[in-house]
Design a protein around this motif. Structure first.
Motif, PDB file in Angstrom:
ATOM      1  N   ASN A   1     -12.280  14.851   5.311  1.00  0.00           N
ATOM      2  CA  ASN A   1     -12.342  15.494   3.993  1.00  0.00           C
ATOM      3  C   ASN A   1     -13.022  16.835   4.186  1.00  0.00           C
ATOM      4  O   ASN A   1     -13.393  17.188   5.301  1.00  0.00           O
TER       5      ASN A   1
ATOM      6  N   ASN B   1     -16.830  16.393   5.740  1.00  0.00           N
ATOM      7  CA  ASN B   1     -17.110  15.776   7.046  1.00  0.00           C
ATOM      8  C   ASN B   1     -16.291  16.484   8.120  1.00  0.00           C
ATOM      9  O   ASN B   1     -15.081  16.620   7.981  1.00  0.00           O
TER      10      ASN B   1
ATOM     11  N   VAL C   1     -15.818   8.288   9.141  1.00  0.00           N
ATOM     12  CA  VAL C   1     -16.682   9.457   9.329  1.00  0.00           C
ATOM     13  C   VAL C   1     -17.698   9.147  10.414  1.00  0.00           C
ATOM     14  O   VAL C   1     -18.104   8.000  10.594  1.00  0.00           O
TER      15      VAL C   1
ATOM     16  N   TYR D   1     -21.390  10.508  12.297  1.00  0.00           N
ATOM     17  CA  TYR D   1     -22.577  11.370  12.315  1.00  0.00           C
ATOM     18  C   TYR D   1     -23.285  11.154  13.649  1.00  0.00           C
ATOM     19  O   TYR D   1     -23.408  10.013  14.105  1.00  0.00           O
TER      20      TYR D   1
ATOM     21  N   LEU E   1     -24.635  14.018   4.853  1.00  0.00           N
ATOM     22  CA  LEU E   1     -23.572  14.420   3.921  1.00  0.00           C
ATOM     23  C   LEU E   1     -24.234  14.773   2.595  1.00  0.00           C
ATOM     24  O   LEU E   1     -24.953  13.959   2.017  1.00  0.00           O
TER      25      LEU E   1
ATOM     26  N   HIS F   1     -22.400  14.627  -3.535  1.00  0.00           N
ATOM     27  CA  HIS F   1     -21.031  14.923  -3.981  1.00  0.00           C
ATOM     28  C   HIS F   1     -20.493  13.736  -4.784  1.00  0.00           C
ATOM     29  O   HIS F   1     -21.096  12.670  -4.799  1.00  0.00           O
TER      30      HIS F   1
ATOM     31  N   ASP G   1     -16.589  11.615  -5.198  1.00  0.00           N
ATOM     32  CA  ASP G   1     -15.365  11.458  -4.408  1.00  0.00           C
ATOM     33  C   ASP G   1     -14.125  11.734  -5.245  1.00  0.00           C
ATOM     34  O   ASP G   1     -14.146  11.529  -6.462  1.00  0.00           O
TER      35      ASP G   1
ATOM     36  N   ASN H   1     -17.260   1.757   1.088  1.00  0.00           N
ATOM     37  CA  ASN H   1     -17.932   2.364   2.246  1.00  0.00           C
ATOM     38  C   ASN H   1     -18.451   1.234   3.126  1.00  0.00           C
ATOM     39  O   ASN H   1     -19.321   0.467   2.715  1.00  0.00           O
TER      40      ASN H   1
ATOM     41  N   LEU I   1     -27.971   5.865   2.547  1.00  0.00           N
ATOM     42  CA  LEU I   1     -27.138   6.393   1.462  1.00  0.00           C
ATOM     43  C   LEU I   1     -28.019   6.594   0.236  1.00  0.00           C
ATOM     44  O   LEU I   1     -29.002   5.873   0.059  1.00  0.00           O
TER      45      LEU I   1
ATOM     46  N   HIS J   1     -23.416  10.919  -4.951  1.00  0.00           N
ATOM     47  CA  HIS J   1     -24.037  10.227  -3.816  1.00  0.00           C
ATOM     48  C   HIS J   1     -24.005  11.117  -2.582  1.00  0.00           C
ATOM     49  O   HIS J   1     -23.365  12.170  -2.582  1.00  0.00           O
TER      50      HIS J   1
ATOM     51  N   ALA K   1     -25.405  11.083   2.003  1.00  0.00           N
ATOM     52  CA  ALA K   1     -26.031  10.341   3.110  1.00  0.00           C
ATOM     53  C   ALA K   1     -27.137  11.212   3.692  1.00  0.00           C
ATOM     54  O   ALA K   1     -26.917  12.403   3.970  1.00  0.00           O
TER      55      ALA K   1
ATOM     56  N   ARG L   1     -23.822   7.186  13.694  1.00  0.00           N
ATOM     57  CA  ARG L   1     -23.510   6.419  12.485  1.00  0.00           C
ATOM     58  C   ARG L   1     -22.025   6.614  12.190  1.00  0.00           C
ATOM     59  O   ARG L   1     -21.559   7.751  12.097  1.00  0.00           O
TER      60      ARG L   1
ATOM     61  N   ASN M   1     -18.784   5.239   9.651  1.00  0.00           N
ATOM     62  CA  ASN M   1     -18.477   4.491   8.419  1.00  0.00           C
ATOM     63  C   ASN M   1     -16.996   4.561   8.103  1.00  0.00           C
ATOM     64  O   ASN M   1     -16.374   5.609   8.265  1.00  0.00           O
TER      65      ASN M   1
ATOM     66  N   ILE N   1     -14.458   4.721   5.185  1.00  0.00           N
ATOM     67  CA  ILE N   1     -14.482   5.087   3.767  1.00  0.00           C
ATOM     68  C   ILE N   1     -13.070   4.918   3.200  1.00  0.00           C
ATOM     69  O   ILE N   1     -12.111   5.454   3.766  1.00  0.00           O
TER      70      ILE N   1
ATOM     71  N   TRP O   1     -11.204   5.786  -0.232  1.00  0.00           N
ATOM     72  CA  TRP O   1     -11.195   6.346  -1.591  1.00  0.00           C
ATOM     73  C   TRP O   1      -9.997   5.728  -2.297  1.00  0.00           C
ATOM     74  O   TRP O   1      -8.834   6.031  -1.953  1.00  0.00           O
TER      75      TRP O   1
HETATM   76  O1  LIG Z   1     -21.514   8.739   5.170  1.00  0.00           O
HETATM   77  C1  LIG Z   1     -21.428   7.998   4.217  1.00  0.00           C
HETATM   78  O2  LIG Z   1     -21.808   6.839   4.253  1.00  0.00           O
HETATM   79  C2  LIG Z   1     -20.875   8.519   2.923  1.00  0.00           C
HETATM   80  C3  LIG Z   1     -19.516   9.117   3.077  1.00  0.00           C
HETATM   81  C4  LIG Z   1     -18.968   9.566   1.769  1.00  0.00           C
HETATM   82  O3  LIG Z   1     -19.597   9.497   0.759  1.00  0.00           O
HETATM   83  C5  LIG Z   1     -17.611  10.124   1.701  1.00  0.00           C
HETATM   84  O4  LIG Z   1     -17.011  10.364   2.754  1.00  0.00           O
HETATM   85  O5  LIG Z   1     -17.124  10.334   0.579  1.00  0.00           O
END
Ligand SMILES: O=C(O)CCC(=O)C(=O)O
Ligand SMILES: [Fe+2]
Length: 187
Positions: A7, A10, A58, A60, A68, A71, A73, A80, A92, A126, A128, A136, A138, A140, A142
């Motif tokens: 996105n 990220n 995503v 990190y 992050l 923001h 979504d 998540n 988070l 929200h 991170a 890390r 995750n 995700i 949406w």
């Molecule tokens: O890194 C996270 O856990 C959050 C990721 C997130 O909020 C997103 O990609 O929309």
């Protein structure tokens, strides 16, 4: 092989449709396993009629993205899932929905444990926090409801203007009235 960014925020990670994982994994997961839960939890946010998604992983790490920013979504409901690996910090955080005006926004912090999934409204602010060590990752998802977003785009709050898109696009669909052939009044 195409390799888009997951996105606009990220820089590291992968879009799962580019790996051909929509049909085999994400769509059945959304329809069979997630929708029964989201229908109960988010009836006003299209939880019973989530008909498309954008799914990505995503990443990190200390020399890549650390965190992050806050923001919301482009989704009605987001899943998540913390995939690990080993990392410290990186909680988070979620904004509070209270209508009371407060000079400083209030956030709640959630420690996201590996192999656990967390559902939230896409429209809830929200982000991170920075990790302090490790990596890390995750998953995700949406999830979108065309019935909800066709009325008002969740990103700009305007009536959406449709453009051709590949795959699920941004989850807007043509409404049946738009499909109706023009009729002429003969009376
Ligand atoms: O890194 C996270 O856990 C959050 C990721 C997130 O909020 C997103 O990609 O929309
Ligand atoms: Fe998000």
């Amino acid at each position: 092989m195409p390799k888009g960014r997951p996105n606009t925020m990220n820089n590291y990670g992968v879009l799962l449709n580019e790996l051909g994982m929509d049909e085999t994994f994400i769509t059945p997961l959304r329809e069979k396993y997630l929708q029964p839960i989201t229908a109960l939890l988010y009836p006003d946010w299209g939880g019973a009629c989530l008909d498309s998604h954008k799914a990505f992983v995503v990443k990190y790490s200390l020399h890549e993205d650390l965190d992050l920013s806050s923001h919301y979504d482009n989704a009605e409901v987001t899943l998540n899932v913390s995939l690990g690996k080993d990392f410290t910090e990186g909680n988070l955080y979620f904004g509070d929905f209270s209508q009371e005006p407060t000079p400083v926004p209030k956030y709640i912090e959630i420690q996201h444990v590996g192999a656990q999934g967390l559902l939230h409204r896409g429209g809830q602010i929200h982000g991170a926090l920075p990790i302090a060590s490790g990596e890390r990752w995750n998953l995700i998802i949406w999830m979108r409801s065309s019935a909800i977003r066709n009325q008002l785009c969740p990103m700009c709050n305007k009536k959406p203007e449709l453009v051709e898109a590949e795959g699920f696009g941004d989850g807007f669909t043509e409404t049946p009235e738009d499909d109706m052939p023009e009729t002429v009044n003969l009376c």
